[in-house]
Scaffold this active site. Structure first.
Site, PDB file in Angstrom:
ATOM      1  N   ARG A  99      43.777  18.165 -12.411  1.00  0.00           N
ATOM      2  CA  ARG A  99      42.706  19.109 -12.117  1.00  0.00           C
ATOM      3  C   ARG A  99      41.745  18.594 -11.054  1.00  0.00           C
ATOM      4  NH1 ARG A  99      42.480  23.307 -10.595  1.00  0.00           N
ATOM      5  NH2 ARG A  99      44.009  23.767 -12.229  1.00  0.00           N
ATOM      6  N   LYS A 136      24.661  23.324   3.998  1.00  0.00           N
ATOM      7  CA  LYS A 136      24.853  24.221   2.845  1.00  0.00           C
ATOM      8  C   LYS A 136      26.178  23.878   2.175  1.00  0.00           C
ATOM      9  CE  LYS A 136      22.141  27.833   5.089  1.00  0.00           C
ATOM     10  NZ  LYS A 136      22.150  29.182   5.709  1.00  0.00           N
ATOM     11  N   ASP A 222      17.486  30.835  17.124  1.00  0.00           N
ATOM     12  CA  ASP A 222      17.507  31.336  15.759  1.00  0.00           C
ATOM     13  C   ASP A 222      17.379  32.855  15.736  1.00  0.00           C
ATOM     14  OD1 ASP A 222      17.425  31.249  12.896  1.00  0.00           O
ATOM     15  OD2 ASP A 222      15.256  31.529  13.012  1.00  0.00           O
TER      16      ASP A 222
END
Length: 283
Positions: A99, A136, A222
């Site tokens: 896993r 992020k 931005d």
């Protein structure tokens, strides 16, 4: 500060502690200790493979006697039905590492696949714009996720808060403006003997002109429109690197790239990606 390898080692230790606890009682109750076997990593979805090298670290950390035979390396295109590797060892070890290895490889491969898709589309559109990641990322997995971006053909923006100065809108506002923010950053680097690139985020053309006067290494536009981005790139005129950021998606990125920016950053590469489907099956 821990190195990337040390951070990965700590992640592996923590992940095994989280998953196995005081023992994998399902495996321990039905698999003899001396039972040996093989498992294959079966690819179930087309994409870009990433995580083979860290998978080998996972196996070695749990059981140094596990043998890994790799058929497909990181960065390669894979198709549904491909077998990327076969691992031989104690059956208990195969089951207990399955896993964690899959969690890492599925996520890294998903990131690499998305990055390749974005970067290839920019190339096919005839641009030289590079895909960048952001901070992020999944807590604890940043080094792996950023490595996956590189495997997919993108570039890392910065690893964390320590390897680049990025003066964003809040920094600028708290510092009292563009001039104060950049001049203090340069003074700090000189005082601390730090060789760090300085990037400044600008929100309009007034801030752009103020930033250019301070000679930063990179200017980030931005939430500019593609039209304003093209105008801004012309104003910068190769005096520094340029980057577009803020809500840009795969469907909207081409006009920004064609405006001439050097980089476009995408948080989605690491915060909104689906893992590549694969399984670890007994041979």
């Amino acid at each position: 500060m821990l190195t990337p390898d040390q951070l990965n080692d700590e992640l592996i230790k923590l992940s095994f502690a989280e998953d196995i606890g005081d023992g994998d009682h399902t495996t321990l109750c039905c698999i003899p200790e001396d039972a040996m076997g093989k498992s294959k990593l079966l690819i179930k979805e087309d994409g870009i493979l990433a995580g083979i090298e860290i998978a080998k670290q996972v196996f070695a950390a749990f059981d140094k006697d596990m043998q890994v035979e790799v058929f497909i390396n990181d960065g390669a295109e894979v198709k549904k039905g491909d077998v990327a590797m076969i691992v031989t060892g104690k059956v208990r070890s195969l089951l207990q590492t399955e896993r964690l290895m899959l969690n890492i490889m599925q996520r890294m491969s998903g990131i690499a696949t998305m990055t390749r898709k974005y970067q290839q589309a920019l190339i096919d559109a005839g641009t030289k714009t590079c895909v960048l990641d952001t901070r992020k990322t999944t807590p604890g997995m940043r080094m792996l996720e950023k490595e996956a971006v590189k495997i997919g053909g993108g570039m890392n923006h910065r690893i964390g808060l320590f390897d680049m100065i990025l003066l964003k809108d809040n920094h600028v506002d708290f510092a009292g403006g563009i001039h104060n923010a950049i001049s203090r950053a340069k003074a700090y680097c000189a005082e601390k003997n730090k060789d760090l690139k300085i990037e400044i985020e600008v929100r309009n053309f007034k801030e752009l002109e103020e930033a250019l006067a301070e000679n930063p290494d990179r200017i980030m536009f931005d939430n500019f429109t593609p039209e304003d981005t093209e105008k801004a790139v012309k104003i910068v005129n190769h005096q520094c690197e340029t980057e577009s950021s803020g809500g840009i998606t795969f469907d909207t990125m081409i006009p920004y790239a064609k405006a001439g920016v050097d980089f476009i950053s995408f948080g989605a590469l690491t915060h909104s990606v689906n893992g590549l489907d694969m399984s670890f099956k007994a041979v």
